[in-house]
Design an enzyme around this catalytic site. Structure first.
Site, PDB file in Angstrom:
ATOM      1  N   LEU A 509      70.529 -20.963  72.370  1.00 44.62           N
ATOM      2  CA  LEU A 509      71.431 -21.572  73.352  1.00 44.62           C
ATOM      3  C   LEU A 509      70.990 -21.265  74.772  1.00 44.62           C
ATOM      4  O   LEU A 509      71.273 -21.994  75.698  1.00 44.62           O
ATOM      5  CB  LEU A 509      72.858 -21.045  73.157  1.00 44.62           C
ATOM      6  N   GLY A 510      70.365 -20.144  74.945  1.00 44.33           N
ATOM      7  CA  GLY A 510      69.931 -19.791  76.289  1.00 44.33           C
ATOM      8  C   GLY A 510      69.693 -18.304  76.395  1.00 44.33           C
ATOM      9  O   GLY A 510      69.846 -17.557  75.425  1.00 44.33           O
ATOM     10  N   GLY A 512      70.811 -14.879  78.217  1.00 44.86           N
ATOM     11  CA  GLY A 512      71.852 -14.249  79.009  1.00 44.86           C
ATOM     12  C   GLY A 512      71.273 -13.088  79.779  1.00 44.86           C
ATOM     13  O   GLY A 512      70.060 -12.940  79.861  1.00 44.86           O
ATOM     14  N   GLY A 513      72.125 -12.280  80.303  1.00 43.85           N
ATOM     15  CA  GLY A 513      71.708 -11.168  81.133  1.00 43.85           C
ATOM     16  C   GLY A 513      70.672 -10.287  80.459  1.00 43.85           C
ATOM     17  O   GLY A 513      69.608 -10.031  81.010  1.00 43.85           O
ATOM     18  N   VAL A 517      70.650 -15.859  73.468  1.00 37.88           N
ATOM     19  CA  VAL A 517      71.868 -16.231  72.758  1.00 37.88           C
ATOM     20  C   VAL A 517      71.556 -17.361  71.781  1.00 37.88           C
ATOM     21  O   VAL A 517      70.903 -18.340  72.140  1.00 37.88           O
ATOM     22  CB  VAL A 517      72.971 -16.667  73.742  1.00 37.88           C
ATOM     23  N   ASP A 628      80.735  -9.191  87.588  1.00 37.75           N
ATOM     24  CA  ASP A 628      79.716 -10.242  87.575  1.00 37.75           C
ATOM     25  C   ASP A 628      80.346 -11.596  87.264  1.00 37.75           C
ATOM     26  O   ASP A 628      79.876 -12.343  86.417  1.00 37.75           O
ATOM     27  CB  ASP A 628      78.621  -9.910  86.572  1.00 37.75           C
TER      28      ASP A 628
END
Ligand code: NAG
Ligand code: NAG
Ligand code: NAG
Ligand code: NAG
Ligand code: NAG
Ligand code: NAG
Ligand code: NAG
Ligand code: NAG
Length: 829
Positions: A509-510, A512-513, A517, A628
């Site tokens: 999905l992408g 993250g920090g 994900v 954040d």
């Protein structure tokens, strides 16, 4: 002084016109209880246990008359109940006492009784002021039943938990009546109460004539106030039983100070106290437009403020006196064009949507009957004019057999009304009106909630075992030792691998920090999102454990839900509920997708984020600063409800909410970071408020702070918004893709709130509790924001590496110098 001080003064002064206690109140306090041996003299106060309310003698403004009253213990004090409304004492030596048999009496300077509560016949009576503002008489050691209570005799104010309406057994009718004037609490002309005729409804009367019909209860709200649904801090209830019919409201948190008042100029106001700015904010003020005033358009007329002229006739009806009607005298109303053809059974119904139901005082209600039967019943009865559901869930039947009056149409809210017409007057395609659109509304909301329970594969393990598995306690500072009794389902690595198709690229999905994900599927049904911590990122472990320990304890509809975690074979993974609409930034900053965010959706998103943040700051078991908050950390569920995510940087705090904590490592995202945090590493709940303010401005403008500005004018979104606002052109900030869907007052209100949140000094920024209140009040007078701090909005890597001599990098340079000078115990402000 608080930043709101200046702005707060005006409303406070206005209020004091009506409520300030002009005369001395001596500090001698006798607790919260009155006994027969201990009367309350003028100058003494009873104070409720939580110190919310006080009871004693007071004078309204511009008079020396003394009254016994109960007031909110705020500054200025606000009177909510008066005992001797019509019988003031002219001297300052009256007293309130309770007799040996349990009657409250007020005596004047001559020891003459000028008011009494009626006898109660108790053996051992005491009177006590409770923390909900109720003053009760009871048997000393019997906590439950009250022989008498002030809340049965409201003055001009309904407090949370007070009943408005009838006890049918005793005949007690509790209504709220305005003061005569600011200096005279005697009952004035305006009364709000429950009318029992037909389907019970709340009415605001002026003398004996109806002024505003607050309307019947539709299972969720009073139909005359559709926008109350926006105000998520209130819980409303309307009870119809054999022995009682009453309305009551409550707040979702006892920390809200609120009141519902009929003011002496004839308005019903719902007010909430803003503690930051020391003023009452108006959540509702009714009647608010001309259509609210009873039956403006006569019988069978329909009032709609969006139309000009505002009155029209129901379909199938025409003006009874066309000349008057054209002259905008609508009192005669309308009449049927074609007579009903009752016996042949050919009549039909036209359905009107978003209606405030006609006056129900002469209607007939059957609460069990369904809508189809309701329709049939109406058709069978030749005098039936219309029918509707009694409850928005589609149950119950209201039938009108007399003329229909006081109908209005809303642009939002209201109900379906089915009006009976002869077949000739039914428009094309409108005949069959048994549409049940309402039934569907409630179904969807129940589905999303079952996630937690359905995770069959979860292994619940005891804290002892987990401690071994997850070596965090010793590594964390005190903040995280809180993690005493959290219990989180532990997923098996194999399950996760299967669910994510072995972390296949299609499932990604992408990033993250601190990791990647993936989307996954548990079994047939449940979609999950798995955050897999990068093995290489040593630094991420802290954040990972932080997130696990924190979020495991949080539960709120506006926080993303952690379903479990997996720590096996060096893997560290978090399993969340899956959010089909991804994150807010994907919509907001994409021209094509931004149009999907209409005004109502943005409104809900802003409100949802505020609720989630308030929960973090105040209402959760821990108090948490997120640190954040940004558009990419706001996830959207299938109904576009916002959920705050990514707690990797969050911190628990204790004690004073405004306390500034200090950190050596400034992490977070520039553009959303408050100046004190970016510059000194100092953070508090007010840093989250700042980020929230930036988010609000982004959501309204559709522009990203930083990206959309820095290249153009060396100006950021805050500077841009501030500029437009001070020029009086605030609405120019609003995203073009919103077209006409915006409410201008709401938009301006939100921009102002956004600007209040990004003020330079943390002290000036409102707390989230105030923000939530301000978001809900459309016409409240908010304080004016001060000039925000326009500091550079680069990404953090840009700032760290920048060696150029631009103005902003110069400023960042001096920032780091300052930071070194700051002592570790905080910042002087
Ligand atoms: C009440 O006060 C007035 C003066 O304000 C005084 O004349 C009177 O005697 C007082 N009465 C009592 C019962 O103390
Ligand atoms: C209660 O006491 C008052 C005087 O103290 C008396 O006038 C009243 O009749 C009494 N009521 C009852 C019910 O005993
Ligand atoms: C109102 O809500 C509070 C919690 O917010 C609860 O403690 C109280 O019992 C409620 N009052 C009534 C009358 O339901
Ligand atoms: C309000 O309540 C009082 C006391 O029960 C009653 O006398 C009065 O008629 C009521 N007014 C209305 C308008 O219902
Ligand atoms: C609909 O609302 C009524 C009254 O509020 C309630 O008694 C009934 O159970 C509800 N029915 C459904 C299906 O939710
Ligand atoms: C009564 O309410 C109206 C409407 O909110 C407001 O304009 C007016 O100032 C209020 N009057 C008082 C005395 O508060
Ligand atoms: C009923 O319908 C018939 C034919 O459709 C018509 O002749 C008659 O007048 C109708 N009756 C009434 C009362 O309208
Ligand atoms: C029609 O309904 C009204 C109100 O329920 C009732 O009073 C009346 O008797 C009914 N008429 C017939 C013919 O059923």
């Amino acid at each position: 002084m608080e930043l709101f001080g200046k702005m707060g003064r005006l409303p406070a002064a206005l209020l004091s016109l009506f409520f300030i206690l002009t005369s001395r109140i001596s500090p001698s306090i006798v607790g919260d209880t009155l006994t027969p041996t201990q009367p309350l003299a003028d100058g003494q106060e009873l104070i409720s246990t939580g110190k919310r309310f006080a009871l004693g003698f007071f004078s309204p403004i511009k008079t020396n008359n003394r009254y016994v009253g109960i007031w909110y213990k705020i500054s200025p004090p606000t009177v909510v109940w008066v005992a001797n409304r019509q019988h003031p004492i002219s001297k300052c030596n009256g007293s309130l006492s309770i007799t040996a048999n349990g009657t409250l009496i007020i005596t004047d300077q001559n020891s003459k009784t000028i008011w009494s509560s009626g006898s109660s016949g108790l053996a051992n009576p005491v009177a006590q002021l409770l923390d909900d503002g109720n003053f009760i008489v009871k048997e000393a050691n019997a906590p439950v039943s009250f022989a008498w209570q002030s809340s049965d005799y409201p003055s001009d104010t309904l407090l949370p938990g007070m009943k408005l309406g009838w006890n049918l057994k005793s005949g007690l009718n509790r209504n709220v009546t305005s003061w005569t004037s600011p200096s005279d609490p005697a009952p004035g002309p305006y009364t709000m109460g429950v009318d029992l005729h037909g389907n019970p409804q709340i009415i605001l009367w002026e003398g004996s004539s109806q002024l505003w019909r607050v309307g019947p209860w539709n299972g969720k709200i009073l139909t005359g106030i559709p926008d109350i649904l926006h105000y998520k801090i209130f819980i409303l209830d309307f009870v119809i039983k054999n022995d009682e019919v009453f309305y009551m409201y409550n707040t979702t948190s006892t920390s809200f100070i609120t009141r519902l008042t009929v003011n002496y100029t004839g308005f019903v106001q719902r007010l909430v106290w803003l503690d930051d700015s020391k003023m009452w904010s108006s959540y509702m003020s009714e009647p608010k437009d001309q259509c609210d005033y009873v039956s403006q358009c006569g019988a069978y007329g329909v009032c709609n403020t969006n139309d000009s002229p505002m009155c029209s006739c129901l379909q199938g009806f025409k003006p009874r006196s066309p000349t008057n009607w054209d002259l905008r005298d609508w009192r005669d109303g309308c009449k049927r064009m074609t007579k009903l053809d009752c016996r042949n059974g050919t009549d039909g119904f036209v359905m009107m949507k978003n209606v405030k139901l006609p006056d129900t005082s002469r209607s007939t209600v059957d609460r069990r009957m369904g809508l189809n039967e309701c329709r049939a019943t109406c058709l069978r009865n030749c005098s039936c004019m219309a029918y509707a559901s009694a409850d928005i869930n589609g149950t119950g039947c209201i039938i009108w057999t007399t003329e229909l009056t006081d109908i209005r149409v809303y642009s939002f809210g209201g109900q379906d009304l089915n009006v009976r017409l002869a077949v000739a007057d039914l428009g094309p395609g409108l005949h069959h009106s048994h549409s049940h659109t309402m039934v569907g509304i409630l179904v969807g909301s129940v589905l999303g909630i079952l996630l937690f329970a359905s995770v069959g594969i979860c292994v619940w393990i005891q804290r002892r075992r987990r401690r071994g598995a997850i070596p965090f306690a010793s590594r964390r500072n005190n903040e995280c030792k809180e993690g005493k009794d959290w219990e989180l389902p532990l997923f098996d690595l194999g399950t996760i691998i299967a669910a994510t198709n072995n972390f296949s690229i299609e499932n990604k999905l992408g990033r993250g920090g601190f990791g990647t994900v993936y989307k996954g599927k548990l079994g047939e049904e449940q979609e999950i999102a798995v955050k897999r911590l990068s093995k290489t990122s040593a630094q991420g472990t802290d954040e990972f454990m932080n997130e696990v320990t924190l979020i495991a304890k949080l539960q709120h509809r506006n926080l993303v839900r952690l379903l479990g975690c997996c720590t096996q074979e060096e893997e560290k993974m978090l399993v969340y509920e899956y959010m089909p609409n991804k994150s807010l930034d994907a919509f907001l900053f994409d021209k094509d997708k931004a149009v999907l965010l209409d005004w109502q959706t943005r409104y809900n998103i802003i409100e949802g984020i505020a609720q989630g943040l308030l929960y973090l700051h105040r209402d959760s078991r821990l108090r948490i600063i997120h640190r954040d908050l940004k558009a990419s950390n706001i996830l959207l569920d299938k109904d576009m409800n916002p959920k705050i995510s990514d707690f990797g940087l969050a911190r628990i705090f204790r004690g004073d909410e405004t306390m500034l904590l200090n950190t050596q490592r400034v992490v977070g995202t520039y553009g959303y970071m408050s100046p004190e945090y970016a510059m000194y590493g100092a953070f508090s709940v007010k840093s989250d408020v700042f980020s929230f303010g930036v988010l609000v401005l982004e959501i309204i403008s559709g522009k990203k702070n930083g990206r959309d500005f820095i290249s153009e004018h060396e100006e950021n979104l805050l500077a841009h918004a501030w500029g437009l606002w001070t020029e009086g052109n605030g609405l120019e900030l609003v995203d073009e893709s919103l077209n006409n869907s915006i409410s201008m007052t709401e938009a301006l209100n939100f921009i102002k709130i956004g600007l209040l949140c990004v003020q330079e000094s943390p002290k000036d920024r409102p707390k989230m509790s105030s923000v939530v209140l301000m978001l809900g009040s459309k016409n409240a007078s908010l304080p004016d924001p001060k000039h925000p701090k326009f500091f550079p909005t680069r990404t953090s890597s840009e700032i760290k590496s920048s060696k150029s001599k631009t103005d902003s990098s110069y400023r960042m340079h001096s920032i780091s110098r300052i930071r070194r000078r700051v002592s570790s115990d905080g910042v002087n402000s």
